[in-house]
Each structure stands twice: as structure tokens, then as C-alpha cells.
Write an enzyme that holds these catalytic residues in place. Structure first.
Site, mmCIF file in Angstrom:
data_model
loop_
_atom_site.group_PDB
_atom_site.id
_atom_site.type_symbol
_atom_site.label_atom_id
_atom_site.label_comp_id
_atom_site.label_asym_id
_atom_site.label_seq_id
_atom_site.Cartn_x
_atom_site.Cartn_y
_atom_site.Cartn_z
ATOM 1 N N GLU A 1 10.122 -21.965 -16.187
ATOM 2 C CA GLU A 1 8.729 -21.866 -15.840
ATOM 3 C C GLU A 1 8.130 -20.373 -15.765
ATOM 4 O OE1 GLU A 1 11.213 -21.403 -11.864
ATOM 5 O OE2 GLU A 1 11.278 -22.652 -13.723
ATOM 6 N N GLU B 1 7.539 -27.827 -14.704
ATOM 7 C CA GLU B 1 7.274 -26.352 -14.844
ATOM 8 C C GLU B 1 5.810 -25.934 -14.634
ATOM 9 O OE1 GLU B 1 10.117 -25.034 -15.338
ATOM 10 O OE2 GLU B 1 11.184 -26.954 -15.729
#
Length: 909
Positions: free
Chosen positions: A274, A308
Site C-alpha cells: 500500500e 490496498e
């Protein structure tokens, strides 16, 4: 590798946490990218932390070549302590500038941590401790800084240069030595810890889409892939758009950057990462079209893209104080992506199917982890290698803890709590306690607020609570009582545990399936006063009794609806009661669970029998009531196909093993296969009906209804081909082979191939050959080809020799995590009937591959090492052979921390 004075790996303790002695306010990184020798100039502005006693600055670094250290522009003395760069005599007041010049070799980075090269492009992975492989730094999540990044590289080889945030400048480099080179400068407007840093450079193309937020802000979304893969990015982009819109609508959390980028790479240890504004993804969770990806792939892409993106707030804007708090971001974000997928599913039935799928993962993966040598709390107390704690306990059990909070405060109350959490901690590095406190503070009259200290035991106590329920019906008094007894088993390093806060949702059914009204009295605390036909109780004691009045007939209890708490429920339901629930329960989870328990009982009874006590052909005899119930379910026109497929799929061999004190994997495999074959024959006409009703779905769509129809058709086809094993009928194997050849999408094609493999039919081999020929240029499909063979039913001990042969295949590479997982993990971790061989050959193979992978990529090796962490439950001769294999790996002198921690804990259990 951190070691103590005796050469042993260091154990990091949560209780030893102390604040950083220095803050880093700004970071200005310049990269001259070259596969063999990348130059990194790191200019930082630092200041002492006034709350911490003065001490030297110790910067983490691994596999770096140090060329220069300047403090305020002047050469500075330094020393090395192990892998740390140590600087003394730094300015005591105000801020100071520190410049560090290092080089590294991304082309030789097979660990895929830090900066590495994949197919002539540059990528990074910095979580958890990869940034120290790029430059010397305070590599810890509570140090948050503002980043400016300049990337310089050959323009022809690396035309795309990406980093976090917004691109503020780019162009061709000038001057001698810069011919054909260019640069891009990126500024991230948000402070972040170094684990969220990312860069990408290479030959890439992008699908782009502009969206406008509810606040009227325009954002550019981009999905970058290699040339030739752009046609497989539509679903990922659609999932990203939905994610942005959903998070703003559901939680009021907008996208906070001008652009948001996803980049796909084929060499990646994880599913995705992420990094702020620049998510780097395993290609498996980006690339999909109907010809190459299954319904499961499409669903996983939607989930992971959402996961994410949701980290942009739950993980990035508010991050972890230390790695012991990992579930602060991961458990919360798994909960958020589960809610996202359920909301997108739309119908109540599709939401229920998603919930059942999530619980099935929890019970088949996390519950065994809780009962094994790697058991740890959702917030661990210690670790040797943090990479080993990216586990189903942190993620999936952590999500269940968050879900219980929502249950205890209600959906609206949880929304208020999330809002307070981000208002209170935006831009900070905090703890699991901080999150729980925010949810409670926003709902001061809730059961969560009243029970918060006890509720937080879910963070600190390892192990899966066992909840036993005993019932009593008094016909004269017309009362029905349930007594709940809660125990939390001992786990490594923890014993004598306290009772947990356990929300239990329940209802009562009549024998004909009618929902009975609830009139409750007793010492369990409900979330709301009893009304209607369903109630959530909050259990806080080791033993609790609740009594319902006005019960005019013997009821069938339906306990733990929606799987309201991650516990093992022990109940003495009769078969008749389970059959009522299977036919009538209004709660889809408990309806599915009733069918699973009925099947499990018959499997366990078959395992307990001596082989000679079974029927003449080695099968365990089944009863008509069970068969009739499954037939009714299969023929029920009111049920969705997706639910039917879940309900008619038998419990997995691994899940069955967890119900036993002593495990004979071959016996489990034989009995489960026997039951599968019996159901194939007993329900033959019903499978035929199901297949004919669901196999033709027209044009492909991955929506829940269409996916469910394909899933049920695939299950039915597998059973019809399996039934042909005994009769010798060639019709259904032939139809499966023809469907494999003619399929218009990968789901139907793979289901047909699985039907042939599952029955061990001779047509499976030409189908596999054709499969490879059709998709030899599609890496993700070739992963499926390897996985199908590694996970094949082992009828004559042929799977291991085939796996060894496949490792010599031109398309196999141990260095690629996806390829290693597709073959080796499919065999060792997901095919117990083939892996646990009486001649120990499977264990020998496992030890060879753990050692080989450890030399290349310790993270992947440690995941494979987990395949034998439950070895002590095995019956002989498996147990002794497994121990020998573990000790063979343990004897390797230069094992990584990753693998040594797993092996040591397994042997010490």
C-alpha cells in the site's frame, strides 16, 4: 541478521519499545538507477527527540556500500556496529542536515526486499524492514517524514519513472555523461514512515481514468503494467474506482492525492503493498480477462485492490507505532475490504456467501495457527523476524476483532468511532489500544465501552476460545435454557487465561423450521433488549446461563449466527437438529454450518472405524436422511447456486485434521474421497440436473450470480466424472474433456480440467498438455498449470515424482515466488494426501526446498517451512519422519532468521 553476543538471533520484545531518539523531518532522495550499481544520495533533516536522553544516532542498513557521510555539509566521523551506521557528537540543539551516499546492486537482490530488478525494471518493497536495503535510515514505523524523490535513469530502458505523491518536474538530463538520460521529481504531500516509500522504473504502459470526488476534486487513477498486458487491467481499474467511491460514501474518507497509481510486477513476495499513492501489486491481483482468470481471480482482485486502497487511511494516514501493532492497520483493513466486497455483492444471499468464504479461511488457516507452535496474539509480544508475523492471526483474526467491535456498538456507532479515530490520530503512529479506545469513546453507553479492558484481551491472548453450549428444555415451565462455558486453551508462552468478551448471536427454531420468539431472562447481557426472533448476547464470564420463557415446544437452537465471534463452538446437536437447521435456518451461515457438521460427523466416524469394519469396498455407509437432506438442498429453487456449491463441498482434509488429536493424513484422505464418491453416486440424478440447469451462462460476467452458477456447474461436473470411475462410463469424462476444449472462459475450462484430475481420468494428461500449449505465454495461467498438478489427487503415489519432474521444466523458476508457490506450496501445503507419504519422501522433498529457497528468498522459505509446524499431531510413521526433516533443516548452519524462527518454534512445541 541481528544476533546477540553468543551468536543467537535476537528476540525483539514489545515491552522494550522506546521512542526514537531522533526525528527525521525531511528526506530528499536522489537515485541514479543502474541494475549493477544504483547510486543513492540521501539528504535528511533531523533533530533530537527532547523527550529521550541524548545518545548516538544509529541508522539501519543492509547490503549497502557506504561512500560518504556529511553532517551539515562537512565530513563526519562514524563507526559501524554490526549493520548499523553510528554517528556521535551530533548537534545538541535545533535541526541538522545529514547526507549519506551509498550504492547497491538491485540485479542481485533475490530477496525482493528493498530495491530490486524484475524483468529489466526497478521495483521496491520496503515493508517491513526493506528500506534499510536502500539507504541507511531509522527504519521503524514511528519515524514519519516528508519525502522528495528524484529518479534519474536511461530514458530508452526506463521511460517511466514513478514514486510516491505528485510529480512536480520531469525532463531530459543535461550535461556530459547524461546523454540519453532523463529524470522525474516526486513530492509526497503527506508525512509517512519509510516502509511506505516506493519507486518504479521501466518499460510500462498505463490504463488511466479520471474521477471526481464527492467534494468536487478531480483525481487521476492509473494502472501500470508491462506492454501487452493492458487488456487485462479493466477489472482492476473498475475495482479501484469502486474502492475510492465506497470509502468516501461508507466512511467519509476521500482520496487525498492528485493521482493514485497501481503497478503490477511478476516478482513479488506478497499480494500487494500500500505504498502511499503508488501501490505495487503482484500481477496475480491485477491482471485478468475471462480467457485467463477465474471467477476467484476476479473476486480476489476486487478484494486486494480495495484492501490496498483502504490502507491509504487505515495504515498510511494513521500508521503503527511499532510492528507489534501490525494488526492496527491489517486487521482493520481486512475488515474494511470484507465489508467492501459484501456491499458490492449487493443481495443478502451474496453477502452471506462472502461471509461464509471468509469464515472458511479463518477456520482452515487461522484456527490451526492458534493451536500450533506459531500461535501468537493479534498483538504479539515478541518476534525474531517480523516477516514471520504477517499471518492469518494478524490479518483475519484481527479483522474478526474489529467486526466484534462493530457488533457491540452497531454499524452507526462503528462509523462514529472510525470518524473519531481518524480525527484524533491523523498523521500519527499509534497502537491497537488507541484504536479500541476511540471506538469506545465514540460510543460511551455501548457494551464495548463498558467491557473495554476485558475486550482488549482479544489483542493480548493467543489461542481460539472454545465455547461449549449445553441446553435444557422444561416443557412444563415452557422455558429453554442455554449454558455457555468458555475456555481459552494454553499456547506457547501463555497459560491460565481469562474469559473473553464473546458476542453470540442466536435464534430458536421449531421442528418444522419456524422461527420462535425470544423472551429472555438470565445473566447474559444482550446488546439490545430481547425482541423478535434473534438476539446478540455478550458473554463475559467463564460460565453464563440464559433462559427464554414462553417456549411452547422443544426448540432447535441456532447459535453463533453470522459467526458472531471467532470461537470454536462445541454443541451436542443431534443429527435431527442439524437437519432442521440445514433445511430451514434463516441464517445462511448456520445453515451452511449444519451441513458441514453433518458431513464432518460421518467422515470422523469413518476415520474412527477399523478399515475392516467398513463396508466391503472400503466405503463408510451413509444414512438416507443425510442423503435426502443434501438432495433437497441441491434441488431447492429458492437457494442461490453459490450457496449450494459451498454447502455441498465437503470439509477440507486440513480442517478435518484439526478436529483430531492424532492425525493419519492417508486415512483422512481415503475416507473423504470415499464419501465424495458415494455422494457422486447417491446424488447422480441431482448432479445431472444441477449441471444441465447451470452450465450454460451465455457471455462471461464475474458477478456473484453468474459466478455462483459456474461454481455449482463445476462441482456437479466433477461429481459426474467421479461417478464414472466405478461404472466405467466414458460419457461424462468425454463431456468434461470437450467442455475443457470449448470453454469460453477460464473458470469453465479449469473446472473441467479439475473434474478430470479429481477422478484421475486418463484424459487429464492430454488436457494438461493442451492447456500448456494454449497458454504458454501467459505466466499467471502457467502458474495455474503447475498448481493443478502439484495439488492433484494422489491415487498411486504419482504426484511427488511428477512435481520433481516439473521442477526441471523450462517454465519453472525457484526464484519467482508465484512459480515456487504454484508448484511446491500446492504440493507441500495444500495437498496433504500426497505430501504425507509413509515413505517420508514428501518430507525429504520439503526439507530440500526449504533450504534451497532460504538461500534465495528467506520470506518465501519461511512460509514453506510452516507446512510442518503441526508435526506433533501426526500419527506414526509420519511423526518421526517429519521430526527428522525438521531437524535436517535446523542443522543448516546459515539459516535465515525467518526460517530458523519457524523451525525452532516447531521443534520446541
Amino acid at each position: 541478521m541481528l544476533r546477540d553476543d553468543l551468536g543467537q538471533p535476537l528476540t525483539i520484545l514489545r515491552e522494550d519499545y522506546s521512542a526514537t531518539p531522533y526525528w527525521i523531518d525531511t528526506v530528499d532522495l536522489t537515485f541514479d538507477l543502474d541494475p549493477a550499481k544504483t547510486r543513492v544520495v540521501n539528504r535528511m533533516t533531523l533533530r533530537r527527540n527532547a523527550d529521550v536522553p541524548a545518545q548516538p544516532l544509529k541508522l539501519d542498513g543492509e547490503e549497502l556500500n557506504l561512500a560518504r557521510v556529511l553532517v551539515n555539509g562537512q565530513s563526519a566521523s562514524f563507526r559501524m556496529e554490526g549493520k548499523q551506521l553510528v554517528l556521535d557528537n551530533l548537534p545538541a540543539e535545533g535541526s541538522f542536515d545529514l547526507e549519506i551516499f551509498t550504492t547497491c546492486c538491485p540485479a542481485k537482490n533475490t530477496k525482493l526486499m528493498g530495491l530490486y530488478v524484475s524483468q529489466d525494471a526497478f521495483f521496491t518493497q520496503c515493508e517491513a524492514e526493506g528500506f534499510r536495503r536502500i539507504t541507511y535510515f531509522l527504519d521503524r514505523p514511528d519515524v514519519m517524514a516528508s519525502y522528495t524523490v528524484t529518479l534519474r535513469a536511461d530514458k530508452a530502458r526506463y521511460p517511466v519513472l514513478l514514486s510516491n505523491g505528485n510529480r512536480v518536474d520531469s525532463g531530459d538530463l543535461q550535461g556530459t555523461g547524461n546523454e540519453g538520460r532523463h529524470f522525474a521529481k516526486w513530492v509526497d504531500p503527506h508525512k509517512k514512515p519509510c516502509y511506505l516509500f516506493a519507486l518504479v522504473a521501466g518499460q510500462l504502459v498505463a490504463r488511466e481514468q479520471r474521477i471526481t470526488s464527492r467534494a468536487g476534486q478531480e483525481h487521476l487513477l492509473q494502472v501500470y503494467v508491462r506492454p501487452g498486458d493492458l487488456d487485462k487491467t479493466e477489472h482492476a481499474m473498475t475495482s479501484l474506482v469502486y474502492s475510492v467511491l465506497w470509502d468516501e460514501a461508507r466512511f467519509g474518507l476521500p482520496l487525498d492525492l492528485e493521482r493514485f497509481m497501481i503497478v503490477a510486477v511478476g516478482d513479488f513476495n506478497m499480494g500487494a503493498m500500500e505504498n502511499k499513492g503508488l501501490n505495487i501489486f503482484n500481477t496475480k491481483y491485477v491482471l485478468a480477462n475471462p480467457a485467463t482468470a477465474t471467477d476467484v481471480d476476479f473476486a480476489n482482485i476486487e478484494s486486494v485492490v480495495g484492501h490496498e486502497y483502504f490502507h491509504n487511511w487505515s495504515g498510511n494516514r494513521v500508521t503503527c507505532r511499532d510492528w507489534f501493532q501490525l494488526s492496527l492497520k491489517e486487521g482493520l483493513t481486512v475488515f474494511r475490504d470484507q465489508e467492501f466486497s459484501m456491499d458490492l455483492a449487493g443481495s443478502a444471499s451474496a453477502r452471506a456467501v462472502k461471509r461464509i468464504e471468509d469464515v472458511r479461511v479463518l477456520r482452515t488457516a487461522q484456527f490451526p495457527e492458534d493451536a500450533g507452535p506459531m500461535a501468537h496474539p493479534v498483538r504479539p509480544d515478541s518476534y525474531i523476524e517480523i516477516n514471520n508475523f504477517y499471518t492469518v492471526t494478524i490479518y483475519e483474526k484481527g479483522a474478526e476483532v474489529v467486526r466484534m467491535m462493530q457488533t457491540l456498538v452497531g454499524r452507526e456507532g462503528f462509523q462514529k468511532g472510525i470518524t473519531l479515530y481518524f480525527e484524533r490520530f491523523d498523521g500519527q503512529a499509534v497502537t491497537c489500544d488507541d484504536f479500541a479506545q476511540a471506538i469506545a469513546d465514540a460510543n460511551p453507553e455501548s457494551e464495548l465501552a463498558r467491557q473495554l479492558p476485558q475486550f482488549k484481551l482479544w489483542y493480548s491472548q493467543a489461542g481460539t476460545p472454545r465455547l461449549r453450549v449445553e441446553t435444557a428444555y422444561d416443557a412444563q415451565a415452557q422455558t429453554f435454557s442455554l449454558t455457555f462455558t468458555q475456555t481459552v486453551p494454553d499456547t506457547p508462552g501463555q497459560s491460565g487465561k481469562s474469559a473473553m468478551v464473546v458476542p453470540v448471536t442466536l435464534g430458536l427454531l421449531a421442528a418444522d423450521g419456524r422461527a420462535l420468539p425470544l423472551q429472555q431472562s438470565g445473566d447474559a447481557v444482550p446488546v439490545a433488549a430481547a425482541s423478535g426472533t434473534e438476539q446478540t448476547l455478550v458473554l463475559t464470564q467463564a460460565r453464563t446461563t440464559v433462559t427464554y420463557g414462553g417456549v411452547t415446544e422443544q426448540p432447535v437452537p441456532s447459535v453463533l449466527r453470522q459467526f458472531s465471534a471467532p470461537v470454536v463452538l462445541e454443541a451436542d446437536d443431534s443429527d435431527d437438529q442439524l437437519l432442521v437447521r440445514l433445511r430451514h435456518d434463516s441464517d445462511p451461515f448456520n445453515r451452511w454450518e449444519a451441513g458441514q457438521r453433518l458431513s464432518l460427523r460421518r467422515i470422523l466416524a469413518g476415520i474412527a472405524q477399523e478399515p475392516a469394519a467398513a463396508s466391503a469396498d472400503g466405503q463408510v455407509l451413509l444414512d438416507a436422511a443425510y442423503i435426502d437432506a443434501l438432495r433437497q438442498l441441491l434441488r431447492d429453487a429458492t437457494l442461490d447456486a453459490a450457496f449450494k456449491e459451498l454447502a455441498l463441498t465437503l470439509p477440507s482434509e486440513n480442517y478435518i485434521a484439526e478436529q483430531l488429536d492424532v492425525v493419519d493424513p492417508q486415512r483422512i484422505h481415503a475416507v473423504r474421497e470415499s464419501l465424495r464418491e458415494q455422494l457422486a453416486h447417491a446424488l447422480y440424478d441431482d448432479w445431472l440436473h444441477a449441471y444441465e440447469a447451470h452450465h450454460d451462462n451465455g457471455g462471461y460476467s464475474p458477478d456473484p450470480v453468474s459466478s455462483g452458477r459456474r461454481a455449482l456447474a463445476g462441482l456437479a461436473l466433477g461429481m459426474l466424472v467421479l461417478a464414472a470411475r466405478r461404472t466405467g462410463d466414458a460419457v461424462w469424462p468425454g463431456r468434461a474433456y470437450q467442455r475443457f476444449k470449448d470453454a469460453g472462459n477460464m473458470t469453465d475450462r479449469q473446472n473441467a480440467l479439475l473434474a478430470l484430475l479429481g477422478a484421475g481420468h486418463e484424459l487429464a494428461q492430454p488436457a494438461l498438455q493442451r492447456f500448456h500449449a494454449l497458454f504458454r505465454h501467459e505466466a499467471l495461467v502457467i502458474d495455474k498449470w503447475f498448481a493443478l498438478q502439484g495439488g492433484a489427487v494422489d491415487r498411486q503415489g504419482q504426484v511427488l515424482p511428477q512435481v520433481r519432474q516439473l521442477m526441471k521444466h523450462a517454465d519453472f523458476s525457484l526464484k519467482n515466488p508465484n512459480r515456487a508457490r504454484s508448484l511446491i506450496f500446492s504440493y507441500c501445503s495444500a495437498n496433504p494426501g500426497a505430501f504425507h507419504r509413509s515413505d517420508a519422501a514428501g518430507y525429504v522433498f520439503w526439507s530440500e526446498q526449504v533450504i534451497a529457497l532460504d538461500a534465495i528468498n528467506p520470506q518465501v522459505a519461511a512460509r514453506l517451512a510452516r507446512a510442518l509446524d503441526r508435526w506433533k499431531k501426526l500419527a506414526e510413521p509420519y511423526r518421526h519422519a517429519a521430526e527428522e526433516a525438521l531437524r535436517r533443516v535446523a542443522a543448516k548452519a546459515d539459516l535465515s532468521n525467518d526460517v530458523r524462527e519457524v523451525i525452532s518454534r516447531a521443534l520446541a512445541a
